[in-house]
Design an enzyme around this catalytic site. Structure first.
Site, PDB file in Angstrom:
ATOM      1  N   LEU A  88     -91.858  69.197  21.377  1.00  0.00           N
ATOM      2  CA  LEU A  88     -92.886  69.498  22.351  1.00  0.00           C
ATOM      3  C   LEU A  88     -91.468  70.013  23.510  1.00  0.00           C
ATOM      4  O   LEU A  88     -90.678  69.878  23.986  1.00  0.00           O
ATOM      5  CB  LEU A  88     -93.033  68.614  23.523  1.00  0.00           C
ATOM      6  CG  LEU A  88     -93.934  69.208  25.178  1.00  0.00           C
ATOM      7  CD1 LEU A  88     -95.325  69.393  24.635  1.00  0.00           C
ATOM      8  CD2 LEU A  88     -94.224  67.081  25.193  1.00  0.00           C
ATOM      9  N   ASP A  89     -92.413  71.272  23.823  1.00  0.00           N
ATOM     10  CA  ASP A  89     -91.346  72.386  25.036  1.00  0.00           C
ATOM     11  C   ASP A  89     -90.237  73.048  24.802  1.00  0.00           C
ATOM     12  O   ASP A  89     -88.828  72.971  25.433  1.00  0.00           O
ATOM     13  CB  ASP A  89     -91.516  71.626  25.640  1.00  0.00           C
ATOM     14  CG  ASP A  89     -92.188  71.433  26.734  1.00  0.00           C
ATOM     15  OD1 ASP A  89     -93.597  72.399  27.052  1.00  0.00           O
ATOM     16  OD2 ASP A  89     -92.345  70.401  28.220  1.00  0.00           O
ATOM     17  N   GLU A  90     -89.890  72.194  22.881  1.00  0.00           N
ATOM     18  CA  GLU A  90     -88.433  73.646  22.129  1.00  0.00           C
ATOM     19  C   GLU A  90     -88.996  74.796  22.014  1.00  0.00           C
ATOM     20  O   GLU A  90     -87.814  75.158  21.246  1.00  0.00           O
ATOM     21  CB  GLU A  90     -87.624  71.857  22.289  1.00  0.00           C
ATOM     22  CG  GLU A  90     -87.470  71.314  23.308  1.00  0.00           C
ATOM     23  CD  GLU A  90     -86.485  69.650  22.302  1.00  0.00           C
ATOM     24  OE1 GLU A  90     -85.782  69.908  21.248  1.00  0.00           O
ATOM     25  OE2 GLU A  90     -86.379  69.095  22.678  1.00  0.00           O
TER      26      GLU A  90
END
Length: 288
Positions: free
Chosen positions: A231-233
């Protein structure tokens, strides 16, 4: 009237592989020897990892399909480069995923309609009905697929069916406020670009503007990245920031942030459509 150079088909190649002497000379020399005209060429050396990256765009003198096959033989067979090739006439199909926030959704659609983004919006998928009327007024196919914790697997299966039915070369999360599962990202059939309302890696997850307000930061930002199972990486494509002060409220941060979100997402989508991005090791090389 003779066809102008600007209207002729161009080939765009993105390449990366082990760095070694003579790559640029071999590529440019091969295009020149065949009578081609290079319109853009740029390269980057990752000295730490010994990787060479290049984007080259040229107007071939002969048949485009033949030129592509011959070029692959040089780039991949002779030089050992991983190569992705497209053409200037290709108009990718884009699927938009959105929840309730309109700003990025409208911005992408308007830029497409004005010809700023060279793409066709093939469908809109949402987990809410809010944007149905506007989507259909704009002539876009709209699909509402509600998502809950209990039905997430079934909902994503339906979303993937819709994507397959309509075709999508790129999926844009225009503030789609659901986490896409690893299974979806693996099987949806297209890269996914997400806009996160924060300057990642700071303030990942939910309500980043509220987090920023309570932390008392002096800048806020927005980040467009490829969505991955982490997530979000995923690999970051574009970012921008704006200054804030102690006088700004949470509402001020949200307003300023949404202005950033529109431009950052549009830049990321544009660069992807123009075949200017090479992703590797969770990073990107973006050719200007």
């Amino acid at each position: 009237m003779a066809e102008t150079s600007a209207k002729k088909e161009r080939i765009i190649a993105l390449m990366h592989g082990a760095d070694k002497p003579g790559i640029v000379a071999r590529i440019s020399g091969w295009i020149y020897a065949r009578g081609g005209n290079i319109h853009h060429a740029d390269q980057h050396h990752d000295n730490e990892n010994g990787i060479f990256f290049q984007r080259v765009e040229w107007e071939p003198a002969g048949n485009v399909e033949d030129e592509i096959e011959l070029f692959k033989h040089i780039a991949e067979g002779e030089l050992g480069m991983e190569t992705v090739i497209s053409t200037s006439s290709k108009k990718p199909k884009v699927a938009i995923m959105v929840s309730k926030f309109e700003h990025c959704f409208f911005d992408i659609i308007m830029r497409c309609r004005m010809g700023e983004l060279n793409c066709e919006i093939t469908c809109v998928i949402s987990n809410h009905e809010k944007l149905r009327q506007m989507s259909e007024m704009l002539g876009l196919k709209f699909y509402c697929v509600p998502v809950t914790k209990e039905n997430k697997e079934e909902a994503e299966a339906e979303q993937m069916r819709i994507l397959k039915e309509n075709g999508a070369d790129l999926i844009v999360m225009a503030r789609y406020m659901q986490i896409l599962s690893p299974n979806f990202l693996k099987n949806c059939g297209a890269p996914v670009i997400n806009i996160h309302h924060s300057f990642l890696p700071a303030f990942a997850g939910a309500k980043p503007y509220h987090q920023a307000y309570h932390r008392g930061v002096k800048i806020i930002g927005a980040t467009a990245h490829y969505a991955t199972a982490d997530l979000d990486e995923g690999p970051i494509i574009a970012q921008d920031v704006t200054t804030i002060s102690h006088r700004n409220t949470v509402e001020d941060l949200i307003r300023k942030g949404r202005e950033l979100e529109r431009t950052v997402l549009a830049n990321a989508v544009r660069w992807h459509l123009q075949n200017r991005i090479l992703a590797y090791k969770n990073k990107t090389v973006v050719f200007d």
